[in-house]
Design a protein around this motif. Structure first.
Motif, PDB file in Angstrom:
ATOM      1  N   ARG A   1      11.844  81.854  26.018  1.00 30.75           N
ATOM      2  CA  ARG A   1      10.512  82.421  25.456  1.00 30.75           C
ATOM      3  C   ARG A   1      10.734  84.057  24.885  1.00 30.75           C
ATOM      4  N   ASN A   2      11.731  84.684  25.403  1.00 22.96           N
ATOM      5  CA  ASN A   2      11.792  85.888  24.981  1.00 22.96           C
ATOM      6  C   ASN A   2      13.246  86.234  24.003  1.00 22.96           C
ATOM      7  N   SER A   3      12.925  87.182  23.122  1.00 19.64           N
ATOM      8  CA  SER A   3      14.263  87.206  22.203  1.00 19.64           C
ATOM      9  C   SER A   3      15.470  87.965  22.985  1.00 19.64           C
ATOM     10  N   TRP A   4      14.737  88.661  23.865  1.00 23.07           N
ATOM     11  CA  TRP A   4      16.192  89.459  24.666  1.00 23.07           C
ATOM     12  C   TRP A   4      16.985  88.460  25.361  1.00 23.07           C
ATOM     13  N   GLN A   5      16.484  87.440  25.832  1.00 28.50           N
ATOM     14  CA  GLN A   5      17.264  86.334  26.553  1.00 28.50           C
ATOM     15  C   GLN A   5      17.940  85.785  25.505  1.00 28.50           C
ATOM     16  N   PHE A   6      17.982  85.634  24.239  1.00 26.19           N
ATOM     17  CA  PHE A   6      18.567  84.939  22.989  1.00 26.19           C
ATOM     18  C   PHE A   6      19.878  85.950  22.995  1.00 26.19           C
ATOM     19  N   ARG A   7      19.570  87.237  22.991  1.00 26.29           N
ATOM     20  CA  ARG A   7      20.708  87.973  22.760  1.00 26.29           C
ATOM     21  C   ARG A   7      22.044  87.731  23.504  1.00 26.29           C
ATOM     22  N   ASP A   8      22.033  87.358  24.650  1.00 27.57           N
ATOM     23  CA  ASP A   8      23.086  87.107  25.681  1.00 27.57           C
ATOM     24  C   ASP A   8      23.913  85.573  25.063  1.00 27.57           C
ATOM     25  N   TYR A   9      22.927  84.796  24.347  1.00 26.29           N
ATOM     26  CA  TYR A   9      23.772  83.636  23.825  1.00 26.29           C
ATOM     27  C   TYR A   9      24.049  83.938  22.365  1.00 26.29           C
ATOM     28  N   GLN A  10      23.481  84.699  21.771  1.00 27.81           N
ATOM     29  CA  GLN A  10      24.299  85.366  20.341  1.00 27.81           C
ATOM     30  C   GLN A  10      25.539  85.975  20.567  1.00 27.81           C
ATOM     31  N   THR A  11      25.753  86.888  21.675  1.00 28.97           N
ATOM     32  CA  THR A  11      26.800  87.688  22.028  1.00 28.97           C
ATOM     33  C   THR A  11      27.772  86.648  22.458  1.00 28.97           C
ATOM     34  N   ALA A  12      27.536  85.638  23.266  1.00 37.70           N
ATOM     35  CA  ALA A  12      28.383  84.581  23.771  1.00 37.70           C
ATOM     36  C   ALA A  12      29.014  83.584  22.762  1.00 37.70           C
ATOM     37  N   MET A  13      28.236  83.323  21.786  1.00 38.22           N
ATOM     38  CA  MET A  13      28.728  82.633  20.525  1.00 38.22           C
ATOM     39  C   MET A  13      29.547  83.472  19.682  1.00 38.22           C
ATOM     40  N   ARG A  14      29.418  84.618  19.856  1.00 37.10           N
ATOM     41  CA  ARG A  14      30.708  85.391  18.702  1.00 37.10           C
ATOM     42  C   ARG A  14      31.706  85.486  19.821  1.00 37.10           C
ATOM     43  N   ASN A  15      31.677  85.600  20.980  1.00 36.90           N
ATOM     44  CA  ASN A  15      32.963  85.713  21.836  1.00 36.90           C
ATOM     45  C   ASN A  15      33.603  84.502  22.345  1.00 36.90           C
ATOM     46  N   TYR A  16      33.115  83.494  22.222  1.00 35.80           N
ATOM     47  CA  TYR A  16      33.453  82.124  22.644  1.00 35.80           C
ATOM     48  C   TYR A  16      33.154  80.800  21.524  1.00 35.80           C
ATOM     49  N   SER A  17      34.214  80.372  21.178  1.00 33.98           N
ATOM     50  CA  SER A  17      34.074  79.239  20.030  1.00 33.98           C
ATOM     51  C   SER A  17      33.495  78.169  21.034  1.00 33.98           C
ATOM     52  N   ALA A  18      33.142  77.123  20.115  1.00 31.48           N
ATOM     53  CA  ALA A  18      32.395  75.845  20.719  1.00 31.48           C
ATOM     54  C   ALA A  18      33.432  75.070  21.386  1.00 31.48           C
ATOM     55  N   MET A  19      34.893  75.254  20.834  1.00 34.59           N
ATOM     56  CA  MET A  19      35.871  74.350  21.700  1.00 34.59           C
ATOM     57  C   MET A  19      36.174  75.305  22.825  1.00 34.59           C
ATOM     58  N   LYS A  20      36.320  76.457  22.753  1.00 34.85           N
ATOM     59  CA  LYS A  20      36.378  77.259  23.992  1.00 34.85           C
ATOM     60  C   LYS A  20      35.455  77.168  25.146  1.00 34.85           C
ATOM     61  N   THR A  21      34.247  77.143  24.661  1.00 40.62           N
ATOM     62  CA  THR A  21      33.032  76.665  25.506  1.00 40.62           C
ATOM     63  C   THR A  21      33.216  75.517  26.100  1.00 40.62           C
ATOM     64  N   MET A  22      33.674  74.384  25.530  1.00 39.51           N
ATOM     65  CA  MET A  22      33.857  73.134  26.072  1.00 39.51           C
ATOM     66  C   MET A  22      34.908  73.226  26.990  1.00 39.51           C
ATOM     67  N   GLN A  23      36.091  74.008  26.799  1.00 38.61           N
ATOM     68  CA  GLN A  23      37.248  73.922  27.698  1.00 38.61           C
ATOM     69  C   GLN A  23      36.633  74.723  28.838  1.00 38.61           C
ATOM     70  N   ILE A  24      35.906  75.787  28.836  1.00 38.90           N
ATOM     71  CA  ILE A  24      35.543  76.461  30.090  1.00 38.90           C
ATOM     72  C   ILE A  24      34.540  75.709  30.840  1.00 38.90           C
ATOM     73  N   ILE A  25      33.886  75.010  30.309  1.00 42.31           N
ATOM     74  CA  ILE A  25      32.933  73.842  31.071  1.00 42.31           C
ATOM     75  C   ILE A  25      33.812  72.845  31.948  1.00 42.31           C
ATOM     76  N   ALA A  26      34.905  72.495  31.241  1.00 40.34           N
ATOM     77  CA  ALA A  26      35.791  71.366  32.002  1.00 40.34           C
ATOM     78  C   ALA A  26      36.634  72.420  32.981  1.00 40.34           C
ATOM     79  N   LYS A  27      36.817  73.564  32.937  1.00 42.25           N
ATOM     80  CA  LYS A  27      37.798  74.258  33.644  1.00 42.25           C
ATOM     81  C   LYS A  27      36.615  74.657  35.124  1.00 42.25           C
ATOM     82  N   LEU A  28      35.194  74.692  34.683  1.00 41.02           N
ATOM     83  CA  LEU A  28      34.331  75.102  35.922  1.00 41.02           C
ATOM     84  C   LEU A  28      34.425  73.795  36.752  1.00 41.02           C
ATOM     85  N   ARG A  29      34.192  72.546  35.839  1.00 41.02           N
ATOM     86  CA  ARG A  29      34.187  71.221  36.882  1.00 41.02           C
ATOM     87  C   ARG A  29      35.525  71.054  37.625  1.00 41.02           C
ATOM     88  N   GLU A  30      36.593  71.639  37.216  1.00 34.66           N
ATOM     89  CA  GLU A  30      37.756  71.324  37.875  1.00 34.66           C
ATOM     90  C   GLU A  30      37.844  72.415  38.918  1.00 34.66           C
TER      91      GLU A  30
END
Length: 345
Positions: free
Chosen positions: A288-317
């Motif tokens: 609902r707010n643009s300031w919430q979206f800024r966190d996702y903007q930063t995360a997408m700059r720092n973590y690729s889609a592939m790395k994000t997928m690997q992190i989710i798998a690591k979290l499950r493990e």
């Protein structure tokens, strides 16, 4: 009263309270859903605001249901006429315990105009295809109280505090969201506590006030940890995770895992957004707010889609290991430190 808003959306708790405030009462209210907060608020508002104090003595009744509660007893109470009052109010709590809830349809066929029956059905919903729900909806109000998504919690906090004429810092707001989560009853209780201690000259909730009165560290908390992960601040992330593993009762690993999983799952959703503009991703994530979206903007700059997928798998493990699956002799602390290292490198 109307069962839907003008946009065709399901009726909200505010619609119900507004109608009651205008003295538009329904003979039956079925309040059901996973989020007990709004069910309790509506039931309490009905109990507190329709009858006078003198009328409540004879005309306000509450029944707490168990597996042994007989629907016939509820119906007989509902059929009782009020004493020296236009209405009687019957609030039936824990209706999910009723073995024969469907039998209430016989009362719903012809409810008394002088009775306001409030059915509180928590931790789930009655199948809307059932006859009893259709009959109640025809003569009264059916309300489903759904769990708020994480992105809606900041707005809940702002709306709650606005009614009390209190403001809150952005950092303080996110401390509450990340450390308390979507338990609205607890969140409202903590906000009430903070409102009692807020300085009268500022009427503003700060991180320092939260640390002093709730016990959430303003420097070592879930929100600060999430920010350190998002920004890939290796030093700060390791400082906070070390604090967490040394204070597991305050910051249990399961809460940290859940927070990280929800965040990176949303990052993954952002990558799959059908519209790649900022506004499109915000709508896709229901932010609902643009300031919430800024966190996702930063995360997408720092973590690729592939790395994000690997992190989710690591979290499950990691979650499985914390529950004892192939854990070996490794401590929970080392498992969490290993997770942080994997995410940041």
């Amino acid at each position: 009263m109307a069962k839907q808003t003008s946009a065709g959306a399901a009726i909200s708790h505010r619609d119900i309270i507004t109608a009651i405030r205008s003295q538009q009462y329904a003979p039956i209210y079925l309040l059901m859903g996973e989020e007990s907060y709004y069910i309790d608020r509506i039931a309490d508002y009905i109990a507190d605001n329709i009858l006078t104090e003198e009328e409540k003595g004879f005309n306000l009744m509450t029944i707490y249901c168990t597996r042994e509660t007989n629907v016939g007893d509820i119906v007989n109470s509902a059929k009782r006429y009020p004493m020296m009052s236009k209405y009687q109010i019957l609030i039936v709590k824990e209706c999910q315990n009723l073995l024969k809830f469907d039998d209430l349809q016989f009362y719903a066929q012809k409810p008394l105009d002088t009775t306001i029956l409030v059915l509180c059905y928590k931790n789930g919903t009655v199948d809307r295809r059932k006859k009893v729900v259709a009959m109640i909806d025809k003569v009264g109000v059916v309300f489903e109280s759904k769990k708020l998504k994480d992105g809606m919690l900041p707005s809940f906090i702002d709306d709650y505090l606005k009614r009390k004429k209190v403001s809150i810092d952005d950092r303080a707001r996110m401390m509450l969201v990340e450390n308390i989560g979507s338990d609205l009853n607890r969140l409202a209780s903590e906000l009430d506590k903070l409102c009692l201690t807020v300085p009268q000259d500022t009427m503003r909730i700060t991180p320092e006030l939260i640390e002093k009165n709730i016990g959430i560290s303003k420097d070592f908390n879930q929100w600060e940890f999430r920010n350190a992960i998002i920004e890939k601040n290796v030093v700060k992330a390791n400082q906070i995770i070390n604090y967490f593993v040394e204070n597991p009762k305050v910051n249990p690993p399961v809460m940290t895992i859940a927070m990280l999983f929800n965040f990176f799952a949303n990052v993954m959703q952002a990558y799959y957004s059908p519209v790649k503009t900022d506004q499109g991703i915000m709508q896709h994530l229901e932010l609902r707010n643009s300031w919430q979206f800024r966190d996702y903007q930063t995360a997408m700059r720092n973590y690729s889609a592939m790395k994000t997928m690997q992190i989710i798998a690591k979290l499950r493990e990691t979650d499985a290991k914390l529950k004892g699956v192939e854990k070996g002799n490794v401590s929970d602390a080392d498992i969490m430190r290993e997770l942080v290292y994997f995410i940041l490198h």
